[in-house]
Motif scaffolding. Structure first.
Motif, short mmCIF file in Angstrom:
data_model
loop_
_atom_site.label_atom_id
_atom_site.label_comp_id
_atom_site.label_asym_id
_atom_site.label_seq_id
_atom_site.Cartn_x
_atom_site.Cartn_y
_atom_site.Cartn_z
N ASP A 4 0.84 -1.20 0.00
CA ASP A 4 0.00 0.00 0.00
C ASP A 4 0.87 1.25 0.00
O ASP A 4 0.64 2.19 -0.75
CB ASP A 4 -0.93 -0.02 1.22
N ASP A 5 1.91 1.26 0.84
CA ASP A 5 2.82 2.41 0.91
C ASP A 5 3.52 2.64 -0.43
O ASP A 5 3.65 3.79 -0.87
CB ASP A 5 3.89 2.21 1.99
N ALA A 6 3.98 1.58 -1.06
CA ALA A 6 4.69 1.72 -2.33
C ALA A 6 3.76 2.27 -3.42
O ALA A 6 4.15 3.16 -4.18
CB ALA A 6 5.28 0.38 -2.77
N LYS A 7 2.53 1.76 -3.49
CA LYS A 7 1.58 2.27 -4.49
C LYS A 7 1.26 3.74 -4.22
O LYS A 7 1.22 4.55 -5.14
CB LYS A 7 0.30 1.43 -4.48
N PHE A 8 1.03 4.07 -2.96
CA PHE A 8 0.77 5.46 -2.57
C PHE A 8 1.91 6.37 -3.04
O PHE A 8 1.68 7.38 -3.69
CB PHE A 8 0.61 5.52 -1.04
N ASN A 9 3.14 5.97 -2.75
CA ASN A 9 4.30 6.79 -3.11
C ASN A 9 4.48 6.89 -4.62
O ASN A 9 4.84 7.96 -5.14
CB ASN A 9 5.56 6.24 -2.45
N LEU A 10 4.23 5.82 -5.34
CA LEU A 10 4.33 5.87 -6.80
C LEU A 10 3.31 6.82 -7.40
O LEU A 10 3.61 7.59 -8.31
CB LEU A 10 4.17 4.47 -7.40
N ILE A 11 2.08 6.80 -6.86
CA ILE A 11 1.04 7.71 -7.36
C ILE A 11 1.41 9.16 -7.04
O ILE A 11 1.30 10.04 -7.89
CB ILE A 11 -0.34 7.34 -6.78
N VAL A 12 1.86 9.40 -5.82
CA VAL A 12 2.25 10.76 -5.43
C VAL A 12 3.33 11.29 -6.36
O VAL A 12 3.31 12.47 -6.74
CB VAL A 12 2.72 10.80 -3.96
N SER A 13 4.24 10.44 -6.78
CA SER A 13 5.32 10.89 -7.66
C SER A 13 4.83 11.33 -9.03
O SER A 13 5.55 12.00 -9.76
CB SER A 13 6.37 9.78 -7.82
N LYS A 14 3.58 11.01 -9.38
CA LYS A 14 3.03 11.36 -10.69
C LYS A 14 2.07 12.55 -10.62
O LYS A 14 1.38 12.85 -11.59
CB LYS A 14 2.32 10.15 -11.31
N LEU A 15 2.02 13.21 -9.48
CA LEU A 15 1.12 14.36 -9.31
C LEU A 15 1.89 15.66 -9.47
O LEU A 15 2.97 15.82 -8.91
CB LEU A 15 0.47 14.32 -7.93
N ASN A 16 1.31 16.60 -10.21
CA ASN A 16 1.96 17.90 -10.36
C ASN A 16 1.59 18.82 -9.19
O ASN A 16 0.79 18.48 -8.33
CB ASN A 16 1.66 18.53 -11.72
N LYS A 17 2.15 20.01 -9.20
CA LYS A 17 1.99 20.96 -8.10
C LYS A 17 0.52 21.29 -7.80
O LYS A 17 0.10 21.30 -6.64
CB LYS A 17 2.74 22.24 -8.45
N ASN A 18 -0.27 21.54 -8.84
CA ASN A 18 -1.68 21.90 -8.64
C ASN A 18 -2.49 20.73 -8.08
O ASN A 18 -3.39 20.94 -7.26
CB ASN A 18 -2.29 22.38 -9.95
N ILE A 19 -2.18 19.54 -8.49
CA ILE A 19 -2.89 18.37 -7.98
C ILE A 19 -2.51 18.11 -6.53
O ILE A 19 -3.36 17.79 -5.70
CB ILE A 19 -2.61 17.14 -8.87
N ILE A 20 -1.25 18.27 -6.22
CA ILE A 20 -0.79 18.07 -4.84
C ILE A 20 -1.53 19.00 -3.88
O ILE A 20 -1.85 18.61 -2.76
CB ILE A 20 0.74 18.24 -4.75
#
Length: 117
Positions: A59-75
């Motif tokens: 779960d942590d790895a998937k969460f981190n992989l998804i976060v790495s694909k988010l741009n500034k506005n999405i974050i």
């Protein structure tokens, strides 16, 4: 003597064939995931789940992989989750929020369809 940031994590975890394989798998998966698509979030998750599913990531790895694909506005839209993630189901929580924020509602789709007529 200071140690470069990228080198610090390698020093803390002994290099074993298993650790090296996990690290390589994460890099490979990350490179196969496109940047998050604000206009097609559900289709983006279908594609992402197709890439992530066979890898059996935590779960942590998937969460981190998804976060790495988010741009500034999405974050900005999910900053509360990123700063204070839940104990469990981090990936599902993040996915649900992104779909809620970026997926067009049925009412909005209907209104758009009526306008096109």
């Amino acid at each position: 003597m200071s140690i470069p940031v990228g080198q610090q994590s390698k020093m803390n975890v002994p290099s074993t064939p298993q650790n090296d394989a996990v690290e390589l798998a994460s890099v490979t998966v990350s490179s196969r995931l496109p940047e998050f698509l604000c206009d097609q979030p559900r289709l983006w998750f279908v594609q992402s789940d197709a890439v992530l599913g066979p890898q059996k990531h935590s779960d942590d790895a998937k969460f981190n992989l998804i976060v790495s694909k988010l741009n500034k506005n999405i974050i900005k839209q999910v900053s509360d989750i990123l700063l204070n993630p839940p104990e469990t189901k981090k990936y599902e929580t993040l996915k649900a929020r992104l779909l809620t924020v970026y997926e067009e509602s049925e009412t909005s789709k209907f209104q758009k369809l009526c306008q096109d007529l």
